[in-house]
Scaffold this motif. Structure first.
Motif, PDB file in Angstrom:
ATOM      1  N   GLY A 189     -10.441  -1.265   2.232  1.00  0.00           N
ATOM      2  CA  GLY A 189     -10.643  -1.743   3.587  1.00  0.00           C
ATOM      3  C   GLY A 189      -9.597  -2.764   3.972  1.00  0.00           C
ATOM      4  O   GLY A 189      -8.857  -3.281   3.125  1.00  0.00           O
ATOM      5  N   THR A 190      -9.539  -3.074   5.253  1.00  0.00           N
ATOM      6  CA  THR A 190      -8.562  -4.045   5.746  1.00  0.00           C
ATOM      7  C   THR A 190      -8.746  -5.412   5.098  1.00  0.00           C
ATOM      8  O   THR A 190      -7.778  -6.066   4.706  1.00  0.00           O
ATOM      9  CB  THR A 190      -8.679  -4.176   7.273  1.00  0.00           C
ATOM     10  N   ARG A 205       0.855  -1.187   0.000  1.00  0.00           N
ATOM     11  CA  ARG A 205       0.000   0.000   0.000  1.00  0.00           C
ATOM     12  C   ARG A 205       0.891   1.237   0.000  1.00  0.00           C
ATOM     13  O   ARG A 205       2.001   1.219   0.547  1.00  0.00           O
ATOM     14  CB  ARG A 205      -0.906   0.007   1.237  1.00  0.00           C
ATOM     15  N   ALA A 214      -7.512  -5.323   1.462  1.00  0.00           N
ATOM     16  CA  ALA A 214      -6.055  -5.341   1.390  1.00  0.00           C
ATOM     17  C   ALA A 214      -5.515  -6.731   1.717  1.00  0.00           C
ATOM     18  O   ALA A 214      -4.560  -7.205   1.079  1.00  0.00           O
ATOM     19  CB  ALA A 214      -5.469  -4.302   2.353  1.00  0.00           C
ATOM     20  N   ARG A 215      -6.116  -7.392   2.692  1.00  0.00           N
ATOM     21  CA  ARG A 215      -5.663  -8.738   3.056  1.00  0.00           C
ATOM     22  C   ARG A 215      -5.885  -9.708   1.896  1.00  0.00           C
ATOM     23  O   ARG A 215      -5.014 -10.534   1.584  1.00  0.00           O
ATOM     24  CB  ARG A 215      -6.425  -9.222   4.286  1.00  0.00           C
TER      25      ARG A 215
END
Length: 279
Positions: A158-159, A104, A162-163
């Motif tokens: 969002g988390t 990121r 990204a994961r």
């Protein structure tokens, strides 16, 4: 329960079909098929507004390999970027340092990036909420980055998104390597014939010091200028060089005196002027 299972099977089947299309498109030598297929597969999992693929050869002008922009958007994201701002892009730095995987922007950017003149003068024009990328080292010192972008109107990734993208990174990277085992030869626009041979050689190294050679700066001052323009604070530069912050402040005062400037905005303007003369 059977309805839920059927929907999952249908979705999974479509996902496999899209992935098969990406793999098939890696064999093409021209056209947008691979980029469109890959972006389509990624969008099945995570939403994003734009995507672009740049190739990097050290400090040389980066070729654009694929984009999803309109002509007006392409002017900002591609044409203006290739004129010189790419040299200050955290993605460019990470690529030529041969990082690999999913990153990121917030993980790569210097501590004062979002307050830097580069951000104010160029990056803010993109109106992005966030940019993330898949970093793909290639043969030799070449690399490419597949960037995914979300506009401010959409909001950052969002988390969970990204994961998931991080989990997909090994597959995305290998697919990109299948399609682009090496970067295409530079066009005249990317590598002007008017450039001296010596400058061509240096442009292929991760060393931007030659940009400032026409100015009376020491090698250490060139390094400080480069880091300031990237968005590093005085403290960050001091840590990187292993010196006291006061030493960096002295370097910055000397740089301003030698260049006849008083602000980072003037320093960035001088940087753009030098890049334009080099092209």
């Amino acid at each position: 329960m059977s309805g839920i299972s059927l929907r999952r099977q249908t979705s999974r089947g479509g996902d496999f079909d899209d992935l098969a299309a990406v793999i098939a498109a890696t064999r093409e030598t021209e056209g947008r098929g691979f980029g469109e297929a890959l972006v389509g597969w990624l969008r099945r999992h995570v939403f994003f507004d734009h995507s672009v693929v740049f190739g990097y050869r050290g400090a040389a002008r980066p070729p654009m390999l694929f984009e999803t922009f309109s002509p007006a958007e392409s002017h900002v994201f591609v044409a203006l970027y290739q004129e010189g701002p790419y040299l200050l892009d955290p993605f460019h730095h990470a690529a030529v340092e041969r990082r690999e995987g999913f990153w990121r922007m917030r993980e790569l950017a210097p501590d004062r990036f979002y307050a830097s003149e580069y951000f104010r003068s160029y990056y803010s024009q993109t109106r992005l909420a966030e940019e993330v990328g898949f970093f793909v080292p290639l043969a030799g010192k070449q690399a490419l980055v597949l960037s995914l972008m979300r506009l401010k109107t959409t909001g950052p990734f969002g988390t969970a998104d990204a994961r998931l993208l991080r989990d997909m990174a090994p597959t995305v990277i290998e697919l990109c390597r299948l399609r682009w085992a090496e970067l295409p030869e530079m066009s005249e626009m990317e590598h002007p014939a008017s450039m001296a041979k010596g400058m061509q050689a240096r442009a292929n190294e991760f060393d931007r010091a030659h940009i400032w050679e026409s100015l009376s700066l020491t090698s250490r001052e060139m390094h400080v200028v480069d880091m300031v323009l990237q968005g590093h604070s005085t403290e960050s530069i001091a840590r990187s060089l292993g010196v006291a912050p006061g030493t960096i402040k002295v370097h910055r005062r000397n740089i301003h005196r030698k260049l006849g400037i008083k602000s980072q905005a003037e320093l960035f303007a001088r940087f753009i002027q030098i890049i334009e003369k080099r092209q």
